[in-house]
Write an enzyme that holds these catalytic residues in place. Structure first.
Site, PDB file in Angstrom:
ATOM      1  N   ASP A 163      36.267  70.062  -8.809  1.00  0.00           N
ATOM      2  CA  ASP A 163      37.658  70.090  -8.352  1.00  0.00           C
ATOM      3  C   ASP A 163      37.975  68.994  -7.344  1.00  0.00           C
ATOM      4  O   ASP A 163      39.131  68.645  -7.152  1.00  0.00           O
ATOM      5  CB  ASP A 163      37.996  71.451  -7.745  1.00  0.00           C
TER       6      ASP A 163
ATOM      7  N   ASP B 100      33.658  65.090  -7.169  1.00  0.00           N
ATOM      8  CA  ASP B 100      33.161  65.473  -8.488  1.00  0.00           C
ATOM      9  C   ASP B 100      33.536  64.470  -9.579  1.00  0.00           C
ATOM     10  O   ASP B 100      33.012  64.552 -10.688  1.00  0.00           O
ATOM     11  CB  ASP B 100      33.722  66.848  -8.881  1.00  0.00           C
TER      12      ASP B 100
ATOM     13  N   ASP C  65      30.516  74.497 -10.472  1.00  0.00           N
ATOM     14  CA  ASP C  65      30.705  74.714  -9.052  1.00  0.00           C
ATOM     15  C   ASP C  65      30.685  76.215  -8.791  1.00  0.00           C
ATOM     16  O   ASP C  65      30.830  77.019  -9.719  1.00  0.00           O
ATOM     17  CB  ASP C  65      32.044  74.098  -8.628  1.00  0.00           C
TER      18      ASP C  65
END
Length: 892
Positions: free
Chosen positions: A632, A636, A333
């Protein structure tokens, strides 16, 4: 009673009144009969559950392994033969291994439970014309819901009306900034993060209020779809587990074949009584199978857990530590992992100059440096940044934090760095920022009594209200629109979020109010300010380290393509001339067969959904890549579960992400991942060393028994002596290898091929050489003592001691897989190895000289000449292995 039509698949692209009509709903809400009927039709607004396997089922699954089958058979046979001590030792190994495996399972169910908790809340709903609070589980499609700041969205909703609505959707999109919401329809193919007319279950209302209609509940929500993906996603076996399974099957088959051959030859030749032949075969099976190996692997990984924790990485799944060493691709990310997750005002652009800000984060420390120190526009812009601002800075425990909006926090810090005083201003009225007009205005009275409107907002909206611009000397010039548009475009291309700052003086003291209709034109443009979530400097270094180690790093983010690409360039993920970035919409147009190649060659993916992340991970895995995935949010979780190594953020990660992941980053820092990869490689090396150490021990014992039974000779070792050697070697020497430091330049070599077995030809050559050497020496010692007229107990004691001392010195051979064991720099780098050697010698002395152990293991004390001969044989084996390593280094 009205029946709802089939709802459009894209309610975000349809007018609000049309959505209401399709749902057969209305502004005063549904009636009680309609609610009852829909509850019957749609069920409760609760994510479905399924019973997880119980503890007993998980425990029994641990015994599904070929080596375990052989050990179970050995346990049963030794028990029937009355060899209770042998049976007890084998059973203890089996139970410990099963308990460790049982405790490691169940993470997927925990992840699903964490997602289900999100929908357990209250909702304010209008029914039959009255507002009431109900459990979110009782919502049905068509319900009218009211939301305000601080509420969590209870279902998927289409906005009917909104005032200043801003929603934190990072749970689903991963985007750091809150999303501005309004009832205005958007494009049908808009990405999830761009559907500004929708609210999604589990997201958080950060500001404003809204009235919306329920469009989907339970499993039909975006959150429910993620849960479905999570349930459907299978966790891949780690490379180590796959290799160990292949090894176990091969070894189990080999042991069974050789045991059958031994039994057949022994019974056919009738050199030994059938009972002794049968006992020898069982002893061979126990000797050949490294029963201590599962425990050593688990202990080595457990020690790795503790090492990882020191590097800010918490391991939830032991085998993931080893898998890190094989990682070839890291999908990460952007926000908070590669960047600081703090908005930072990088500088101001006035008509005269660019002023660069120094410092980090929200800390009001640094300066605003530029060529025009006396620029009046600079001071005026700082006035807007400081006074037209509702956010405050505060220091807690040495860290600067904000109370309010991140963007305004960055402006507040910028003003403080430049030394703008900010005191003595009195706010008279304001127009708060809303997505509809994309600006904020404040009517303020300055310390000198002058009234002024301070304006900040999106450059296009502010420029449209400006007729002049402020020059460095304080004079007003006609506004140069092309100049400001070029500057805005340039700053945006650098990944900066751009705001325009302007002002207008108010004549007299009459104006006391401010609204959008009376805001008017004729503002003076002061400056543009560029704001960014800056990269972590240590993450830039870590990406470079990963690339040197042969690991690709790919950014997969919910942020906009331009921002993602600019940050990627700054991080070194893409070269300056490269511009390829794929959005989620573009990924949807790629054929499934073409996706793996595209995923492999593309480094930046923007505006992605949970399905996109999962598809990218699976596509890379089809190309043989070992993928680590960071995340997070709840969005995900499916990709984290599917990845070979799922890595969740500890500081800002959702519970669902942490439960689905194998590892948790305490500091949310990409640099910790790179350090963990290095640790994972070191742990894999140590596992190989432990296996390479244990196998020759079992190989030597098995060889001794195999040769004795085929030749019809007296057994050099008893079953209990075999178990003694296995246990003391595993508990002392093999365990010491778990503490070995990393080999030099461990991050300079490419990732290992997970498809290759750790039993390569070098490995097998070493096992064969050491097995034959130690096994042959043990047999020679035993039969030499017998031929000299020594009792069998003394000869066996000599054989056991030779075996143990040879293994002790072999430990120092195996501490370095290819390098010399005589390197002074590393000879004493692992003090645990020397401690283990001392403990082993004490145990061996106890075996030979303590009467209780003598009786149990049928040993007798040795004379000094016996010790000298055993040590001489061990030294010879040591130098033989060092010679083999030297020859192989020349061949390589």
């Amino acid at each position: 009673m009205n029946e709802p039509e089939i709802l459009s698949a894209t309610p975000h692209a349809v007018a609000a009144d049309s959505v209401l009509r399709q749902l057969a709903s209305r502004s005063e809400g549904l009636g009680h009969e309609e609610i009852a009927a829909r509850r019957q039709q749609y069920g409760a607004n609760r994510l479905p559950t399924q019973a997880p396997p119980n503890w007993a089922q998980r425990f029994l699954r641990q015994f599904r392994d070929p080596l375990i089958y052989v050990l179970l058979a050995a346990f049963v046979v030794t028990l029937l033969l009355g060899h209770l001590l042998d049976s007890a030792v084998i059973l203890a190994v089996l139970l410990i291994n099963a308990l460790i495996g049982t405790l490691q399972e169940g993470k997927a169910e925990n992840a699903l439970a964490a997602i289900r908790k999100i929908l357990r809340l209250q909702a304010k709903v209008r029914r039959a014309g009255e507002w009431q609070n109900v459990d979110a589980e009782k919502l049905v499609p068509g319900d009218i819901v009211q939301l305000r700041s601080g509420d969590r969205v209870p279902a998927d909703l289409r906005i009917l009306s909104a005032q200043g609505l801003r929603v934190d959707e990072s749970l689903l999109t991963g985007e750091s900034l809150p999303s501005d919401k309004s009832p205005v329809p958007v494009e049908a193919d808009a990405a999830l993060g761009d559907r500004h007319s929708m609210l999604y279950a589990g997201t958080f209302v950060q500001a404003g209020r809204a009235v919306a209609v329920v469009t989907a509940i339970a499993a039909q929500t975006e959150l429910g779809k993620i849960q479905g993906l999570l349930q459907e996603t299978n966790t891949l076996q780690t490379p180590l587990i796959r290799q160990m399974q292949r090894f176990s099957k091969t070894l189990a088959l080999l042991v069974l074949v050789l045991s059958t051959v031994m039994a057949g030859i022994g019974l056919a030749r009738q050199l030994l009584p059938p009972f002794e032949v049968f006992l020898a075969v069982i002893s061979f099976a126990v000797a050949a199978i490294p029963e201590g190996l599962p425990a050593i692997l688990s202990i080595t990984l457990a020690i790795g857990v503790e090492r990882m924790a020191r590097r800010q990485v918490i391991a939830r799944h032991l085998h993931a530590i080893e898998t890190l060493g094989a990682v070839t691709v890291i999908c990460t990310d952007k926000t908070g992992t590669l960047t600081r997750n703090e908005m930072f005002a990088r500088g101001l652009r006035t008509h005269a100059s660019w002023y660069e800000a120094s410092g980090t984060g929200y800390a009001p420390q640094g300066e605003l440096a530029g060529a025009e120190a006396g620029d009046k526009a600079r001071f005026a812009a700082l006035e807007v940044a400081s006074v037209a601002n509702d956010t405050q800075l505060r220091q807690e425990g040495g860290n600067w934090q904000i109370i309010g909006e991140p963007t305004e926090g960055a402006l507040r810090a910028l003003s403080a760095k430049a030394g703008f005083p900010g005191e003595g201003y009195r706010r008279l009225a304001s127009i708060p920022f809303e997505s509809a007009h994309k600006l904020m205005a404040v009517l303020t009275e300055r310390p000198d009594g002058q009234r002024r409107i301070l304006l900040k907002g999106a450059p296009d909206r502010v420029l449209a209200r400006c007729g002049s611009m402020l020059d460095a000397d304080g004079s007003s010039l006609p506004i140069d629109i092309p100049f400001w548009e070029r500057e805005n475009q340039y700053l945006a291309s650098q990944g900066l979020r751009v705001l325009a700052l302007a002002r207008r003086d108010v004549d007299g003291q009459q104006q006391e109010s401010l609204d959008l209709d009376s805001l008017g034109q004729n503002f003076t443009l002061l400056a543009l300010v560029g704001i960014v979530d800056p990269p972590r400097p240590e993450a830039i270094t870590a990406i470079s380290d990963c690339r040197r180690a042969g690991i690709q790093v790919k950014m997969i983010t919910g942020d906009h393509a331009g921002t993602a690409l600019a940050i990627a360039r700054e991080m070194g993920l893409v070269a300056g001339g490269e511009s390829q970035v794929l959005t989620g919409t573009e990924l949807d147009r790629i054929a499934p067969d073409d996706l793996p190649a595209v995923a492999l060659r593309t480094q930046v993916f923007a505006r992605t959904s949970p399905e996109h992340k999962l598809r990218l991970v699976e596509a890379l895995q089809t190309r043989g890549q070992v993928v680590a995935m960071t995340g997070d949010g709840v969005n995900d979780a499916p990709a984290l579960k599917r990845a070979d190594v799922g890595i969740a953020m500890g500081a800002r990660g959702s519970e669902a992400a942490k439960e689905a992941a194998d590892l948790v980053l305490v500091d949310d820092n990409f640099a910790s991942i790179a350090r963990a990869v290095a640790e994972g490689r070191a742990i894999y090396d140590n596992l190989r060393k432990a296996i390479l150490f244990i196998l020759p021990t079992n190989g030597a014992q098995g060889l001794v028994l195999l040769a004795a039974i085929i030749a019809g000779l007296q057994l050099p070792l008893t079953p209990l002596q075999i178990l003694w050697v296995n246990l003391v070697i595993a508990v002392t020497l093999a365990l010491a290898l778990a503490f070995e430091p990393a080999e030099p330049a461990i991050m300079e070599r490419p990732p290992r091929n997970p498809a290759e077995s750790f039993l390569d030809w070098r490995f097998l050559l070493r096992v064969a050489l050491v097995s034959v050497s130690i096994g042959g020496a043990t047999m020679a010692t035993f039969y030499a003592e017998l031929s000299a007229g020594m009792p069998a107990e003394l000869a066996r004691s000599m054989a056991v001691t030779t075996l143990v001392l040879s293994q002790a010195l072999y430990l120092f051979n195996v501490r370095h897989l290819q390098g010399s064991a005589w390197r002074r720099s590393t000879l004493f780098s692992n003090p645990i190895a020397w401690i283990a050697l001392g403990v082993l010698l004490l145990l061996q002395l106890a075996l030979l000289y303590l009467p209780p152990l003598q009786r149990v293991f049928q040993t007798v004390p040795l004379q000094p000449r016996h010790w000298g001969l055993a040590l001489l044989i061990a030294v010879a084996v040591f130098f033989l292995v060092e010679l083999e390593k030297r020859l192989l280094r020349k061949v390589a």
